[in-house]
Design a protein around this motif. Structure first.
Motif, PDB file in Angstrom:
ATOM      1  N   ARG A  87       7.355  -1.128  -0.924  1.00  0.00           N
ATOM      2  CA  ARG A  87       6.281  -1.169  -1.920  1.00  0.00           C
ATOM      3  C   ARG A  87       5.967   0.198  -2.518  1.00  0.00           C
ATOM      4  O   ARG A  87       5.252   0.285  -3.508  1.00  0.00           O
ATOM      5  CB  ARG A  87       5.024  -1.788  -1.306  1.00  0.00           C
ATOM      6  CG  ARG A  87       5.219  -3.234  -0.881  1.00  0.00           C
ATOM      7  CD  ARG A  87       3.979  -3.819  -0.229  1.00  0.00           C
ATOM      8  NE  ARG A  87       3.566  -3.019   0.921  1.00  0.00           N
ATOM      9  CZ  ARG A  87       2.319  -2.594   1.112  1.00  0.00           C
ATOM     10  NH1 ARG A  87       1.369  -2.890   0.235  1.00  0.00           N
ATOM     11  NH2 ARG A  87       2.023  -1.876   2.166  1.00  0.00           N
ATOM     12  N   CYS A  97       2.203  -1.723  -4.315  1.00  0.00           N
ATOM     13  CA  CYS A  97       2.123  -3.132  -4.703  1.00  0.00           C
ATOM     14  C   CYS A  97       1.670  -3.998  -3.518  1.00  0.00           C
ATOM     15  O   CYS A  97       2.043  -3.745  -2.376  1.00  0.00           O
ATOM     16  CB  CYS A  97       3.517  -3.566  -5.177  1.00  0.00           C
ATOM     17  SG  CYS A  97       3.692  -5.303  -5.577  1.00  0.00           S
ATOM     18  N   ALA A 128       8.435  -5.042 -10.644  1.00  0.00           N
ATOM     19  CA  ALA A 128       7.485  -3.998 -11.037  1.00  0.00           C
ATOM     20  C   ALA A 128       6.908  -4.281 -12.419  1.00  0.00           C
ATOM     21  O   ALA A 128       5.681  -4.189 -12.628  1.00  0.00           O
ATOM     22  CB  ALA A 128       8.177  -2.634 -11.024  1.00  0.00           C
ATOM     23  N   TYR A 131       4.454  -7.035 -12.233  1.00  0.00           N
ATOM     24  CA  TYR A 131       3.231  -6.584 -11.549  1.00  0.00           C
ATOM     25  C   TYR A 131       2.353  -5.766 -12.493  1.00  0.00           C
ATOM     26  O   TYR A 131       1.138  -5.976 -12.578  1.00  0.00           O
ATOM     27  CB  TYR A 131       3.610  -5.764 -10.320  1.00  0.00           C
ATOM     28  CG  TYR A 131       2.458  -5.432  -9.398  1.00  0.00           C
ATOM     29  CD1 TYR A 131       1.722  -6.451  -8.779  1.00  0.00           C
ATOM     30  CD2 TYR A 131       2.121  -4.113  -9.115  1.00  0.00           C
ATOM     31  CE1 TYR A 131       0.672  -6.151  -7.908  1.00  0.00           C
ATOM     32  CE2 TYR A 131       1.069  -3.808  -8.249  1.00  0.00           C
ATOM     33  CZ  TYR A 131       0.354  -4.825  -7.655  1.00  0.00           C
ATOM     34  OH  TYR A 131      -0.679  -4.533  -6.793  1.00  0.00           O
TER      35      TYR A 131
END
Length: 428
Positions: A87, A97, A128, A131
């Motif tokens: 992460r 994350c 990514a 996110y």
């Protein structure tokens, strides 16, 4: 699946360049574009800054993200590889994350993973982007994985592109001359988008100028816009006094990233900040000063002249290619120690012999290998090292090599861990 099972699934199901090397590299953007289509183009839902270069791109990415974050922007940061936890690659305002997002994204994409067959990098980069879009960041700093032109990150249309420098690395993929490598890195230059080049290198300057001209992109060479007039290196901080080309008043910055090589990276960041301000980004001088003094705290960066102990003085540095090793050697000249112990290992697809030729012959070496398929066997490394005039012992694991160095080092000595991201990762 829980988080650990999800990560194991990603590692086992997807080809991963950092583990297996060139067989995981795709020489086109087809998979990335297919994934973006499935996810409804998340890369178009946030503003971005694109960073490439052989060395320094990770440091520049973290420094620039710190500045944007300190200025009050919700800032995404995508970098690779990670050192301890997957992460680390995907952060917002320095926070990794969420585990539940990694799990849910992977579950949602399993059918597409089967049909598209992406690499580890292609899928996790799109994770990514999804996110950042979901969390509605104001801006994301995106570091390329390898090269630029065909790098999976190159589907973004950024506010600004930055290319730190060019040196020999990944020649079997990017080319065996500096101009060829520069051509690949210059592939991130987009029509009408300004670009910062960190270092003016005569062999490749024309490559960047021609690419920028073709795309009608303003080009800025950072080392021509700023000049360092004084430096005060210290274990805890690096203080630099800098003159801007158009301003007679000097500015002083204190960095918590203390490596000598951060001087070049700082110039790239300052040029980037100046351009972003001209585009309307509110980046006060106070925010810049505060951020640069706290990059580690704000972003979580590790492994860049990372001092983890004293008595003996222990430093971790992810420098792993010819230029990176040269920068480490310059930094070593600033340190006082009685004896130098170096824990090192390399991956097989680097020019290991050339890197070993650069390392000091007076050090005591602990040759080892990271626990990845791409790692060079420690006995093979030892043979090359002896041919380069180095002496030491071999260890089958990084832990054994590091523990041996600590056992042998006196309080006045120094232990340096370098050669590969993965060697540093295992020490951490």
């Amino acid at each position: 699946m829980n988080y650990e099972q999800t990560i194991e699934y990603l590692y086992s199901q997807l080809p991963m360049f950092t583990r297996v090397g060139a067989s995981a590299y795709k020489e086109d953007l087809d998979n990335t574009l297919a994934l973006a289509e499935v996810l409804d183009q998340p890369q178009r839902k946030f503003k971005s800054i694109h960073i490439a270069g052989t060395n320094g791109k990770g440091s520049v990415s973290h420094m620039l993200a710190a500045v944007l974050q300190q200025a009050g922007y919700k800032t995404g940061l995508y970098t690779s590889p990670h050192l301890k936890d997957f992460r680390e690659r995907i952060r917002i305002n320095g926070v990794p994350c969420r585990e539940d997002f990694v799990i849910s994204f992977t579950e949602r994409m399993r059918e597409s993973i089967t049909s598209i067959e992406p690499s580890f990098f292609e899928l996790t980069m799109m994770m990514a982007f999804e996110y950042f879009a979901t969390e509605q960041v104001d801006v994301a700093v995106i570091e390329t994985g390898l090269g630029g032109r065909l790098d999976s990150t190159n589907i973004i249309l950024p506010e600004l592109s930055v290319i730190t420098n060019i040196s020999f690395d990944h020649m079997h993929i990017l080319g065996d001359t500096l101009p060829k490598i520069a051509f690949e890195k210059a592939g991130i230059i987009k029509p009408g988008v300004p670009v910062v080049i960190g270092e003016t290198q005569p062999e490749v300057k024309h490559v960047f100028e021609e690419t920028a001209a073709r795309h009608h992109s303003a080009i800025h060479f950072a080392d021509q816009e700023w000049r360092i007039t004084d430096r005060q290196p210290d274990v805890e901080a690096l203080t630099l006094t800098i003159l801007e080309d158009a301003d007679p008043e000097a500015r002083t910055y204190t960095l918590d990233l203390t490596g000598h090589y951060q001087e070049k990276n700082l110039l790239s960041v300052l040029s980037a900040v100046r351009i972003l301000r001209s585009q309307g980004w509110r980046l006060s001088e106070q925010a810049v000063h505060t951020a640069l003094a706290a990059v580690k705290r704000l972003t979580g960066i590790r492994g860049r002249w990372d001092v983890i102990a004293r008595d003996p003085y222990i430093v971790l540095d992810v420098g792993h290619n010819e230029a990176g090793i040269q920068e480490i050697l310059q930094q070593l000249t600033l340190v006082n120690y009685k004896k130098l112990h170096i824990v090192t290992g390399f991956v097989k697809d680097k020019d290991v012999a050339k890197a070993l030729d650069l390392l000091p012959g007076f050090a005591q070496y602990y040759f080892t290998k990271a626990q990845i398929p791409r790692a060079m066997d420690e006995q093979e490394l030892y043979t090359l090292a002896v041919a380069a005039g180095l002496s030491g012992s071999t260890y089958p694991t990084v832990a054994e090599a590091f523990n041996a160095a600590k056992a042998n080092a006196a309080k006045e000595d120094m232990i340096l861990v370098c050669g590969s991201f993965f060697i540093v990762a295992e020490v951490l």
